[in-house]
Design a protein around this motif. Structure first.
Motif, PDB file in Angstrom:
ATOM      1  N   VAL A 217       3.026  51.976  41.724  1.00  0.00           N
ATOM      2  CA  VAL A 217       1.660  51.471  41.553  1.00  0.00           C
ATOM      3  C   VAL A 217       0.687  52.636  41.686  1.00  0.00           C
ATOM      4  N   ILE A 218      -0.248  52.733  40.725  1.00  0.00           N
ATOM      5  CA  ILE A 218      -1.278  53.772  40.762  1.00  0.00           C
ATOM      6  C   ILE A 218      -2.618  53.083  40.947  1.00  0.00           C
ATOM      7  N   ARG A 219      -3.251  53.341  42.060  1.00  0.00           N
ATOM      8  CA  ARG A 219      -4.540  52.706  42.359  1.00  0.00           C
ATOM      9  C   ARG A 219      -5.664  53.400  41.587  1.00  0.00           C
ATOM     10  N   ALA A 220      -6.839  52.794  41.638  1.00  0.00           N
ATOM     11  CA  ALA A 220      -7.992  53.317  40.895  1.00  0.00           C
ATOM     12  C   ALA A 220      -8.376  54.721  41.344  1.00  0.00           C
ATOM     13  N   ASP A 221      -8.150  55.038  42.625  1.00  0.00           N
ATOM     14  CA  ASP A 221      -8.503  56.371  43.115  1.00  0.00           C
ATOM     15  C   ASP A 221      -7.410  57.411  42.860  1.00  0.00           C
ATOM     16  N   GLY A 222      -6.291  56.989  42.233  1.00  0.00           N
ATOM     17  CA  GLY A 222      -5.229  57.922  41.883  1.00  0.00           C
ATOM     18  C   GLY A 222      -4.108  58.004  42.889  1.00  0.00           C
ATOM     19  N   THR A 223      -4.199  57.278  44.008  1.00  0.00           N
ATOM     20  CA  THR A 223      -3.119  57.309  44.996  1.00  0.00           C
ATOM     21  C   THR A 223      -1.938  56.484  44.494  1.00  0.00           C
ATOM     22  N   LEU A 224      -0.749  56.886  44.913  1.00  0.00           N
ATOM     23  CA  LEU A 224       0.487  56.256  44.463  1.00  0.00           C
ATOM     24  C   LEU A 224       1.100  55.423  45.578  1.00  0.00           C
ATOM     25  N   SER A 225       1.727  54.308  45.193  1.00  0.00           N
ATOM     26  CA  SER A 225       2.385  53.440  46.152  1.00  0.00           C
ATOM     27  C   SER A 225       3.666  52.897  45.527  1.00  0.00           C
ATOM     28  N   PHE A 226       4.752  52.891  46.324  1.00  0.00           N
ATOM     29  CA  PHE A 226       6.025  52.350  45.860  1.00  0.00           C
ATOM     30  C   PHE A 226       6.581  51.448  46.945  1.00  0.00           C
ATOM     31  N   ARG A 227       6.753  50.172  46.626  1.00  0.00           N
ATOM     32  CA  ARG A 227       7.251  49.152  47.556  1.00  0.00           C
ATOM     33  C   ARG A 227       6.453  49.124  48.851  1.00  0.00           C
ATOM     34  N   GLY A 228       5.139  49.243  48.715  1.00  0.00           N
ATOM     35  CA  GLY A 228       4.246  49.141  49.858  1.00  0.00           C
ATOM     36  C   GLY A 228       4.038  50.412  50.645  1.00  0.00           C
TER      37      GLY A 228
ATOM     38  N   ASP B  83       2.972  54.524  50.677  1.00  0.00           N
ATOM     39  CA  ASP B  83       2.262  55.533  49.885  1.00  0.00           C
ATOM     40  C   ASP B  83       3.201  56.682  49.530  1.00  0.00           C
ATOM     41  N   GLN B  84       2.987  57.240  48.354  1.00  0.00           N
ATOM     42  CA  GLN B  84       3.755  58.383  47.868  1.00  0.00           C
ATOM     43  C   GLN B  84       2.798  59.558  47.701  1.00  0.00           C
ATOM     44  N   ALA B  85       3.232  60.728  48.118  1.00  0.00           N
ATOM     45  CA  ALA B  85       2.359  61.898  48.057  1.00  0.00           C
ATOM     46  C   ALA B  85       2.107  62.346  46.625  1.00  0.00           C
ATOM     47  N   ASP B  86       3.170  62.442  45.835  1.00  0.00           N
ATOM     48  CA  ASP B  86       3.024  62.846  44.442  1.00  0.00           C
ATOM     49  C   ASP B  86       4.218  62.356  43.632  1.00  0.00           C
ATOM     50  N   ALA B  87       4.206  62.628  42.335  1.00  0.00           N
ATOM     51  CA  ALA B  87       5.245  62.139  41.429  1.00  0.00           C
ATOM     52  C   ALA B  87       6.599  62.762  41.728  1.00  0.00           C
ATOM     53  N   GLU B  88       6.619  64.018  42.115  1.00  0.00           N
ATOM     54  CA  GLU B  88       7.890  64.704  42.376  1.00  0.00           C
ATOM     55  C   GLU B  88       8.618  64.086  43.563  1.00  0.00           C
ATOM     56  N   ILE B  89       7.895  63.783  44.631  1.00  0.00           N
ATOM     57  CA  ILE B  89       8.505  63.165  45.809  1.00  0.00           C
ATOM     58  C   ILE B  89       9.006  61.761  45.454  1.00  0.00           C
ATOM     59  N   TYR B  90       8.238  61.039  44.653  1.00  0.00           N
ATOM     60  CA  TYR B  90       8.654  59.693  44.241  1.00  0.00           C
ATOM     61  C   TYR B  90       9.958  59.741  43.439  1.00  0.00           C
ATOM     62  N   VAL B  91      10.048  60.614  42.453  1.00  0.00           N
ATOM     63  CA  VAL B  91      11.250  60.701  41.610  1.00  0.00           C
ATOM     64  C   VAL B  91      12.442  61.199  42.421  1.00  0.00           C
ATOM     65  N   SER B  92      12.231  62.108  43.339  1.00  0.00           N
ATOM     66  CA  SER B  92      13.357  62.623  44.134  1.00  0.00           C
ATOM     67  C   SER B  92      13.942  61.553  45.046  1.00  0.00           C
ATOM     68  N   GLY B  93      13.162  60.550  45.412  1.00  0.00           N
ATOM     69  CA  GLY B  93      13.661  59.476  46.262  1.00  0.00           C
ATOM     70  C   GLY B  93      14.371  58.368  45.504  1.00  0.00           C
TER      71      GLY B  93
ATOM     72  N   LEU C 278      -3.871  58.979  34.043  1.00  0.00           N
ATOM     73  CA  LEU C 278      -2.619  58.282  33.741  1.00  0.00           C
ATOM     74  C   LEU C 278      -1.677  59.166  32.914  1.00  0.00           C
ATOM     75  N   VAL C 279      -2.244  59.855  31.933  1.00  0.00           N
ATOM     76  CA  VAL C 279      -1.437  60.756  31.104  1.00  0.00           C
ATOM     77  C   VAL C 279      -0.892  61.909  31.943  1.00  0.00           C
ATOM     78  N   ALA C 280      -1.714  62.445  32.832  1.00  0.00           N
ATOM     79  CA  ALA C 280      -1.265  63.544  33.690  1.00  0.00           C
ATOM     80  C   ALA C 280      -0.141  63.088  34.618  1.00  0.00           C
TER      81      ALA C 280
ATOM     82  N   ARG D  80       7.681  63.015  34.124  1.00  0.00           N
ATOM     83  CA  ARG D  80       8.686  63.577  33.214  1.00  0.00           C
ATOM     84  C   ARG D  80       9.180  64.939  33.707  1.00  0.00           C
ATOM     85  N   ARG D  81       8.263  65.765  34.191  1.00  0.00           N
ATOM     86  CA  ARG D  81       8.642  67.082  34.719  1.00  0.00           C
ATOM     87  C   ARG D  81       9.522  66.958  35.956  1.00  0.00           C
ATOM     88  N   ALA D  82       9.295  65.903  36.735  1.00  0.00           N
ATOM     89  CA  ALA D  82      10.059  65.709  37.971  1.00  0.00           C
ATOM     90  C   ALA D  82      11.453  65.144  37.709  1.00  0.00           C
ATOM     91  N   GLY D  83      11.731  64.721  36.457  1.00  0.00           N
ATOM     92  CA  GLY D  83      13.075  64.255  36.138  1.00  0.00           C
ATOM     93  C   GLY D  83      13.172  62.828  35.642  1.00  0.00           C
TER      94      GLY D  83
END
Length: 128
Positions: free
Chosen positions: A59-70, A72-82, A104-106, A112-115
């Motif tokens: 989930v990507i909130r309006a302010d750009g923060t990421l959340s997965f299953r409730g 928070d995720q620091a960035d896309a790389e940490i999310y994909v590695s988990g 959203l595009v970024a 994609r870069r994270a795998g």
């Protein structure tokens, strides 16, 4: 001196076409195209239902923060590695409606870069 050739009298087909067209429009407006519903019946309202993202979506909130299953995720790389290796083939994201498109595009590019193999954006219609 030659005389004029007699004019052949044409049938007024344009007037006939106009009349048929007007009759068609009249019957379309006056006739019933679908059977009416019972007057006592009330349809279900779905406007007030709360849509929830799929549990396996980022989930990507309006302010750009990421959340997965409730959480928070620091960035896309940490999310994909988990993620499990099979889950990396298709990554689903649910962006907030007010999130800027450039952000959203970024994020898609970072995933994609994270795998991530394929990035799927889940929209409101997909949640219904």
């Amino acid at each position: 001196m030659r005389g004029r050739a007699p004019r052949s009298r044409r049938e007024p087909t344009i007037a006939l076409i106009n009349i048929v067209f007007l009759m068609l429009v009249f019957f379309m407006v006056a006739g019933t195209l679908a059977p009416p519903l019972d007057r006592d019946m009330a349809l279900v309202r779905t406007a007030d239902l709360e849509g929830r993202p799929p549990p396996d979506a980022l989930v990507i909130r309006a302010d750009g923060t990421l959340s997965f299953r409730g959480t928070d995720q620091a960035d896309a790389e940490i999310y994909v590695s988990g993620l499990d290796p099979e889950a990396r083939d298709e990554v689903r994201i649910v962006p907030d409606r007010t999130l800027p498109a450039a952000q959203l595009v970024a994020l898609g590019r970072d995933l994609r870069r994270a795998g991530a193999g394929k990035v799927i954006i889940v929209t409101e219609r997909g949640l219904e």
